[in-house]
Design an enzyme around this catalytic site. Structure first.
Site, mmCIF file in Angstrom:
data_model
loop_
_atom_site.group_PDB
_atom_site.id
_atom_site.type_symbol
_atom_site.label_atom_id
_atom_site.label_comp_id
_atom_site.label_asym_id
_atom_site.label_seq_id
_atom_site.Cartn_x
_atom_site.Cartn_y
_atom_site.Cartn_z
ATOM 1 N N ARG A 127 17.299 4.004 12.479
ATOM 2 C CA ARG A 127 18.644 3.429 12.650
ATOM 3 C C ARG A 127 19.653 4.009 11.668
ATOM 4 O O ARG A 127 20.785 3.553 11.600
ATOM 5 C CB ARG A 127 18.589 1.924 12.560
ATOM 6 C CG ARG A 127 17.957 1.423 11.293
ATOM 7 C CD ARG A 127 17.758 -0.061 11.344
ATOM 8 N NE ARG A 127 17.125 -0.515 10.126
ATOM 9 C CZ ARG A 127 16.798 -1.747 9.863
ATOM 10 N NH1 ARG A 127 17.050 -2.679 10.736
ATOM 11 N NH2 ARG A 127 16.239 -2.073 8.732
ATOM 12 N N HIS B 24 -5.914 5.322 8.781
ATOM 13 C CA HIS B 24 -6.137 6.747 8.502
ATOM 14 C C HIS B 24 -7.361 6.989 7.622
ATOM 15 O O HIS B 24 -7.848 8.102 7.540
ATOM 16 C CB HIS B 24 -4.884 7.398 7.910
ATOM 17 C CG HIS B 24 -4.593 7.067 6.480
ATOM 18 N ND1 HIS B 24 -4.000 5.898 6.088
ATOM 19 C CD2 HIS B 24 -4.802 7.757 5.330
ATOM 20 C CE1 HIS B 24 -3.849 5.890 4.777
ATOM 21 N NE2 HIS B 24 -4.342 7.004 4.286
ATOM 22 N N HIS C 25 -8.149 -0.821 5.521
ATOM 23 C CA HIS C 25 -8.903 0.310 4.963
ATOM 24 C C HIS C 25 -10.223 -0.109 4.313
ATOM 25 O O HIS C 25 -11.274 0.463 4.577
ATOM 26 C CB HIS C 25 -8.074 1.032 3.896
ATOM 27 C CG HIS C 25 -6.778 1.602 4.400
ATOM 28 N ND1 HIS C 25 -6.636 2.145 5.643
ATOM 29 C CD2 HIS C 25 -5.562 1.735 3.805
ATOM 30 C CE1 HIS C 25 -5.397 2.583 5.796
ATOM 31 N NE2 HIS C 25 -4.719 2.338 4.697
ATOM 32 N N LYS D 235 -1.102 0.516 10.581
ATOM 33 C CA LYS D 235 -1.707 -0.672 9.992
ATOM 34 C C LYS D 235 -0.731 -1.272 8.991
ATOM 35 O O LYS D 235 0.146 -0.544 8.534
ATOM 36 C CB LYS D 235 -3.039 -0.358 9.301
ATOM 37 C CG LYS D 235 -3.039 0.837 8.388
ATOM 38 C CD LYS D 235 -2.517 0.830 7.029
ATOM 39 C CE LYS D 235 -2.076 -0.241 6.185
ATOM 40 N NZ LYS D 235 -1.289 0.220 5.033
HETATM 41 N N1 LIG Z 1 3.742 4.938 3.152
HETATM 42 C C1 LIG Z 1 2.407 5.027 3.115
HETATM 43 O O1 LIG Z 1 1.786 5.517 2.163
HETATM 44 C C2 LIG Z 1 1.634 4.527 4.274
HETATM 45 C C3 LIG Z 1 2.197 3.690 5.212
HETATM 46 N N2 LIG Z 1 1.459 3.247 6.264
HETATM 47 C C4 LIG Z 1 2.033 2.351 7.253
HETATM 48 O O2 LIG Z 1 3.164 2.950 7.864
HETATM 49 C C5 LIG Z 1 4.122 1.963 8.249
HETATM 50 C C6 LIG Z 1 5.477 2.338 7.664
HETATM 51 O O3 LIG Z 1 5.335 2.375 6.266
HETATM 52 P P1 LIG Z 1 6.411 3.105 5.344
HETATM 53 O O4 LIG Z 1 6.876 4.382 5.950
HETATM 54 O O5 LIG Z 1 5.806 3.136 4.005
HETATM 55 O O6 LIG Z 1 7.606 2.043 5.389
HETATM 56 P P2 LIG Z 1 9.148 2.316 5.141
HETATM 57 O O7 LIG Z 1 9.770 0.995 4.926
HETATM 58 O O8 LIG Z 1 9.326 3.384 4.113
HETATM 59 O O9 LIG Z 1 9.643 2.942 6.541
HETATM 60 C C7 LIG Z 1 9.910 2.198 7.709
HETATM 61 C C8 LIG Z 1 11.102 2.805 8.402
HETATM 62 O O10 LIG Z 1 11.386 2.102 9.608
HETATM 63 C C9 LIG Z 1 12.798 1.991 9.713
HETATM 64 N N3 LIG Z 1 13.212 0.864 10.565
HETATM 65 C C10 LIG Z 1 13.184 -0.459 10.235
HETATM 66 N N4 LIG Z 1 13.670 -1.182 11.264
HETATM 67 C C11 LIG Z 1 14.010 -0.310 12.234
HETATM 68 C C12 LIG Z 1 14.560 -0.458 13.537
HETATM 69 N N5 LIG Z 1 14.860 -1.646 14.069
HETATM 70 N N6 LIG Z 1 14.794 0.655 14.257
HETATM 71 C C13 LIG Z 1 14.517 1.887 13.762
HETATM 72 N N7 LIG Z 1 13.987 2.081 12.539
HETATM 73 C C14 LIG Z 1 13.727 1.005 11.779
HETATM 74 C C15 LIG Z 1 13.199 1.726 8.290
HETATM 75 O O11 LIG Z 1 14.580 1.952 8.158
HETATM 76 P P3 LIG Z 1 15.414 1.051 7.071
HETATM 77 O O12 LIG Z 1 15.163 1.729 5.764
HETATM 78 O O13 LIG Z 1 16.781 1.161 7.574
HETATM 79 O O14 LIG Z 1 14.864 -0.344 7.102
HETATM 80 C C16 LIG Z 1 12.347 2.723 7.535
HETATM 81 O O15 LIG Z 1 12.934 3.993 7.477
HETATM 82 C C17 LIG Z 1 3.591 0.616 7.710
HETATM 83 O O16 LIG Z 1 2.954 -0.040 8.775
HETATM 84 C C18 LIG Z 1 2.551 1.038 6.672
HETATM 85 O O17 LIG Z 1 1.491 0.119 6.559
HETATM 86 C C19 LIG Z 1 0.168 3.646 6.438
HETATM 87 C C20 LIG Z 1 -0.433 4.489 5.536
HETATM 88 C C21 LIG Z 1 0.234 4.958 4.361
HETATM 89 O O1 LIG Z 2 -2.161 2.781 3.924
HETATM 90 C C1 LIG Z 2 -1.927 2.963 2.747
HETATM 91 O O2 LIG Z 2 -2.640 3.877 2.079
HETATM 92 C C2 LIG Z 2 -2.162 4.431 0.860
HETATM 93 C C3 LIG Z 2 -3.367 5.118 0.214
HETATM 94 O O3 LIG Z 2 -3.867 6.135 1.036
HETATM 95 P P1 LIG Z 2 -3.488 7.681 0.779
HETATM 96 O O4 LIG Z 2 -4.228 8.395 1.842
HETATM 97 O O5 LIG Z 2 -1.996 7.796 0.891
HETATM 98 O O6 LIG Z 2 -3.960 7.991 -0.599
HETATM 99 C C4 LIG Z 2 -1.558 3.372 -0.023
HETATM 100 O O7 LIG Z 2 -0.957 3.987 -1.145
HETATM 101 C C5 LIG Z 2 -0.499 2.618 0.754
HETATM 102 O O8 LIG Z 2 0.016 1.554 -0.027
HETATM 103 C C6 LIG Z 2 -1.049 2.049 2.013
HETATM 104 O O9 LIG Z 2 0.016 1.559 2.826
#
Ligand SMILES: NC(=O)C1=CN([C@@H]2O[C@H](COP(=O)(O)OP(=O)(O)OC[C@H]3O[C@@H](n4cnc5c(N)ncnc54)[C@H](OP(=O)(O)O)[C@@H]3O)[C@@H](O)[C@H]2O)C=CC1
Ligand SMILES: O=C1O[C@H](COP(=O)(O)O)[C@@H](O)[C@H](O)[C@H]1O
Length: 452
Positions: free
Chosen positions: A43, A165, A227, A135
């Site tokens: 967004r 993952h 995990h 997740k």
């Molecule tokens: N980051 C990590 O290391 C890992 C994350 N994950 C999983 O990945 C998923 C995302 O995590 P992560 O990337 O860290 O989270 P973030 O909060 O960094 O990213 C989520 C994104 O979604 C966007 N968003 C929110 N609402 C909307 C909407 N209505 N329409 C379009 N875009 C939207 C957010 O934008 P805005 O900033 O504007 O809210 C943001 O950019 C989670 O489920 C997490 O568990 C899994 C493994 C590792």
């Molecule tokens: O899913 C997640 O995993 C990371 C750890 O995994 P990595 O492969 O990135 O080392 C964790 O840091 C994060 O909080 C969680 O959302």
């Protein structure tokens, strides 16, 4: 053939740190279909150029294994569509055009999965499409059940990947290979010989600007619900009937089903929650979690969680499995440790040596066994037998994307697996919500709450 790969939530941490580098690795290895394009949906009010610029920075920082040429090629394949992903109309517009089939990847916080999947179903994905949901799959058991139902009813012809993952991580997969590729372990892999198992995922990483997601999740939902329970399943599972998708998923799910639902008293005795306060990591000052941008301190979100589980099976009766994870800790430490029962031998009475422990690194490529050998004058000394070796070294997310392109969901979660995992953690969440387990504190850069 899948085209495009659509990332919904493309301005987030997951896309920058894990998904794009995985795409770059696959492009470098020529594993993606010729001409596959990537559409980032978010967004943010960005132009395509602004999005590419962000992604260039992400690739420079995180896709360090890919050549400059590959990184440029990935950028060339990127498109950007601004959309509120909870609105069907926005998503239809973002997907646009006629596609053979689409890979729609929900890189979003869990509370958005239901509205976004509902909106996505209105966009009528072409047959053969894949939907990937990150997740934690939902926020509790009821929401996971609703999500499973929604996917069943609204995406009947779509292959669904419930992502964890860790299952695609080659070091985690090593647990399976060690168990079932070595006859020598099987006869001692039970409660008669094993005293306890610990599964640890300690990170120096803090919340890293992810408060909008993490503050609603916390360590239990972020790591243990998915995990670490899946790692436990690999450690404890029976040999799958066959090496196919159904058998392997059946064997993982069967382990989760052997974990009894905890009583309130067990939650009080067997769970720990804590949150980091001011401290420093590697000489850098780290502010308390409660003061991080986007954190609502009154939510009392935990950044450290520990849970001791027991399995009601003949193989594992009486063996505690301790699952532990935390952020802003002093050291990165991720391993499975299997502690064998320790009986000093008569031949060495009074010289007990050390306990045999098998350690399997989950982020470092080691397998280590503490063994006793002879020291001077009929004493024992404990030393480690160690094996260090990478498998192919491909990133977990690269393996995952490859599986999606090949339509092979074996290393992702099945509907019953996610529901079982929620059943296991739900009493803990409830006990914590009722304040029955105190929220402890630990300084950032420490080993965790005292005594852990
Ligand atoms: N980051 C990590 O290391 C890992 C994350 N994950 C999983 O990945 C998923 C995302 O995590 P992560 O990337 O860290 O989270 P973030 O909060 O960094 O990213 C989520 C994104 O979604 C966007 N968003 C929110 N609402 C909307 C909407 N209505 N329409 C379009 N875009 C939207 C957010 O934008 P805005 O900033 O504007 O809210 C943001 O950019 C989670 O489920 C997490 O568990 C899994 C493994 C590792
Ligand atoms: O899913 C997640 O995993 C990371 C750890 O995994 P990595 O492969 O990135 O080392 C964790 O840091 C994060 O909080 C969680 O959302």
């Amino acid at each position: 053939m899948i085209d495009p790969f659509v990332i919904i939530g493309a301005s987030g941490d997951l896309t920058a740190r894990l998904l794009l580098p995985a795409v770059a690795e696959l492009v470098e290895q020529q594993k993606t279909p010729e001409g596959l394009t990537l559409t980032g949906v978010d967004r943010m009010d960005w132009t395509e150029e602004q999005f590419r610029e962000r992604m260039r920075e992400a690739l420079d920082a995180h896709a360090t294994r890919a050549s400059a040429r590959t990184r440029t090629e990935v950028l060339r394949r990127l498109r950007y569509r601004r959309a509120d992903a909870t609105r069907g109309e926005d998503l239809r517009r973002a997907l646009g055009g006629i596609h053979p089939s689409v890979l729609a990847y929900l890189a979003l916080p869990a509370h958005l999965f239901e509205p976004v999947l509902t909106a996505l179903s209105e966009a009528s994905l072409p047959k053969g499409s894949v939907v990937a949901v990150e997740k934690p799959f939902g926020v509790d058991l009821a929401s996971a059940q609703r999500l499973n139902e929604l996917l069943r009813l609204r995406f009947p012809d779509t292959l669904v990947f419930r992502i964890d993952h860790f299952l695609s991580d080659e070091l985690v997969q090593r647990v399976f290979a060690l168990r079932f590729g070595n006859r020598v372990l099987e006869s001692i892999w039970n409660q008669q010989h094993i005293e306890r198992v610990t599964i640890t995922w300690d990170e120096p990483l803090t919340v890293e600007g992810r408060a909008s997601y993490y503050d609603r999740a916390g360590a239990l939902r972020d790591m243990i619900q998915n995990h670490l329970l899946e790692v436990l399943a690999l450690v404890a599972m029976e040999q799958p009937a066959r090496s196919d998708e159904r058998s392997i998923r059946d064997a993982r799910a069967a382990v989760l089903r052997t974990i009894p639902t905890m009583t309130a008293e067990q939650v009080r005795q067997r769970s720990v929650r804590a949150r980091y306060v001011d401290g420093d990591i590697d000489g850098h000052k780290v502010p308390a979690y409660a003061r991080e941008r986007g954190v609502e301190a009154s939510r009392e979100t935990e950044t450290f969680a520990e849970l001791t589980l027991e399995l009601a099976s003949w193989r594992w009766a009486g063996v505690p499995f301790v699952l532990r994870t935390g952020k802003a800790l002093a050291q990165s430490h991720a391993e499975v440790a299997v502690y064998f029962r320790f009986e000093p031998d008569h031949a060495y009475r009074g010289q007990p040596g050390g306990q045999n422990v098998l350690r399997i690194g989950l982020s470092e490529p080691y397998v280590r066994l503490a063994v006793n050998i002879n020291g001077p004058e009929l004493t024992l000394v404990t030393q480690d037998l160690e094996l260090r070796s990478h498998a192919t070294g491909r990133l977990a997310y690269s393996n995952l994307l490859l599986d999606m392109l090949r339509a092979q969901p074996m290393l992702t979660l099945r509907d019953d697996e996610v529901e079982e995992a929620w059943r296991i953690v739900e009493p803990v969440l409830a006990g914590w919500r009722r304040g029955e387990v105190p929220l402890r504190e630990y300084p950032a850069g420490s080993a965790g709450p005292s005594g852990r």
